[in-house]
Design an enzyme around this catalytic site. Structure first.
Site, PDB file in Angstrom:
ATOM      1  N   PHE A 103      32.428  28.950  32.067  1.00  0.00           N
ATOM      2  CA  PHE A 103      31.619  29.433  33.182  1.00  0.00           C
ATOM      3  C   PHE A 103      31.784  30.942  33.325  1.00  0.00           C
ATOM      4  O   PHE A 103      32.898  31.464  33.307  1.00  0.00           O
ATOM      5  CB  PHE A 103      32.072  28.726  34.464  1.00  0.00           C
ATOM      6  CG  PHE A 103      31.307  29.098  35.697  1.00  0.00           C
ATOM      7  CD1 PHE A 103      30.062  28.539  35.946  1.00  0.00           C
ATOM      8  CD2 PHE A 103      31.830  29.989  36.619  1.00  0.00           C
ATOM      9  CE1 PHE A 103      29.355  28.868  37.096  1.00  0.00           C
ATOM     10  CE2 PHE A 103      31.130  30.322  37.763  1.00  0.00           C
ATOM     11  CZ  PHE A 103      29.894  29.764  38.007  1.00  0.00           C
ATOM     12  N   ASN A 198      37.895  27.821  42.708  1.00  0.00           N
ATOM     13  CA  ASN A 198      36.435  27.943  42.611  1.00  0.00           C
ATOM     14  C   ASN A 198      35.957  26.738  41.809  1.00  0.00           C
ATOM     15  O   ASN A 198      35.793  26.807  40.589  1.00  0.00           O
ATOM     16  CB  ASN A 198      36.044  29.246  41.918  1.00  0.00           C
ATOM     17  CG  ASN A 198      34.540  29.387  41.758  1.00  0.00           C
ATOM     18  OD1 ASN A 198      33.773  28.720  42.439  1.00  0.00           O
ATOM     19  ND2 ASN A 198      34.120  30.241  40.842  1.00  0.00           N
ATOM     20  N   PRO A 199      35.745  25.610  42.495  1.00  0.00           N
ATOM     21  CA  PRO A 199      35.437  24.357  41.798  1.00  0.00           C
ATOM     22  C   PRO A 199      33.945  24.237  41.492  1.00  0.00           C
ATOM     23  O   PRO A 199      33.130  25.029  41.975  1.00  0.00           O
ATOM     24  CB  PRO A 199      35.840  23.312  42.833  1.00  0.00           C
ATOM     25  CG  PRO A 199      35.466  23.975  44.139  1.00  0.00           C
ATOM     26  CD  PRO A 199      35.758  25.452  43.951  1.00  0.00           C
TER      27      PRO A 199
END
Length: 291
Positions: A103, A198-199
């Site tokens: 990500f 920060n899932p």
């Protein structure tokens, strides 16, 4: 034979940088890229091997540089993430290696990282859950005197990027693990000073830009039907890991401005529950303190 006939001066074909940039801005704008001028300048600087600020001092590009630039612009117009093309993503004061499988960190997460950094004292034990590229963990190690920073990530594709980015910081330990596992880091129960996460939190089915839908790993973006499937066990884990008075901060979707603080209050083991907005005024992360 005259000397200059024996060794003729090499001629290098060049093209005007301003014209190349204008064409790139038009192409990227037509493709729906949100910041076509900025992206074009960053790609031009990358093709030239200079900092973006140096473009003001450059009039022309060699043919090979122009071809490289046009190729990069074409990829960006196909909505390949800018950071993948540059090979790195800026985050606070560090540059992180990123690419397929991990990500790309977003600027809004810098706010959560900064909140945690302000609460990290010398020698502190910090845990970064869903670490991805390691943006939060590396920033904590870079900006504080933390004694130990544990970066947890489950994705086999993301772990090499995390290890690469963490390798320059001896205090950062990479742990391959799933944050929904209640036994994760059980040896640290009641010992953690600061826990940040920060899932994946975007509700399933939410429309996202092509850079996200086609390039960011879905498991790092989507968080179930309501977007809270990972956040719920993270709150449970945070309550177990934090020492009394320890701090937790969790990023969430802008639709969760009330839901995540409510979950923290409902747990019963947290106080000082606070909702935070990002720089655009959207709900972005929630924080609390362990009773």
């Amino acid at each position: 034979m005259m000397p200059d006939q024996e060794h003729p001066r090499e001629t290098v074909d060049r093209t005007r940088l301003a014209a190349e940039l204008a064409a790139a801005v038009a192409e990227l704008g037509a493709a729906g890229v949100a910041s076509p001028r900025v992206d074009a300048e960053l790609l031009a600087a990358h093709a030239l091997g200079v900092a973006r600020g140096r473009l003001l001092l450059i009039d022309t590009m060699r043919t090979a540089e122009a071809e490289r630039f046009r190729s990069l612009v074409a990829e960006r117009a196909r909505r390949v993430p800018l950071q993948h093309l540059l090979g790195s993503a800026a985050f606070r004061h560090v540059e992180l290696a990123v690419g397929d499988g991990v990500f790309v960190p977003r600027p809004e997460t810098e706010l959560l990282a900064g909140w945690g950094i302000e609460r990290t004292g010398p020698g502190a034990l910090v845990v970064d859950l869903c670490s991805g590229s390691g943006a939060i963990a590396v920033s904590v190690a870079d900006e504080t005197g933390a004694g130990r920073v544990i970066a947890v990530e489950r994705s086999a594709a993301a772990l090499p990027w995390l290890r690469r980015n963490a390798s320059a910081y001896p205090v950062v330990e990479v742990v391959a693990g799933d944050v929904t596992d209640p036994g994760l880091l059980s040896e640290l129960h009641g010992a953690v000073d600061v826990l940040l996460c920060n899932p994946p939190y975007v509700p399933d089915g939410t429309a996202v830009p092509p850079e996200v839908s086609e390039h960011d790993p879905a498991e790092a973006v989507f968080g179930g039907g309501d977007g809270l499937v990972v956040i719920r066990p993270v709150i449970e884990l945070a309550a177990a890991l934090l020492k009394p008075g320890g701090h937790v901060g969790i990023e969430h979707d802008d639709v969760h401005g009330a839901a995540v603080p409510d979950l923290l209050r409902a747990d019963g083991r947290f106080t000082e529950v606070t909702a935070h907005d990002d720089l655009t005024g959207r709900s972005r992360y929630a924080t609390a303190r362990r009773r």
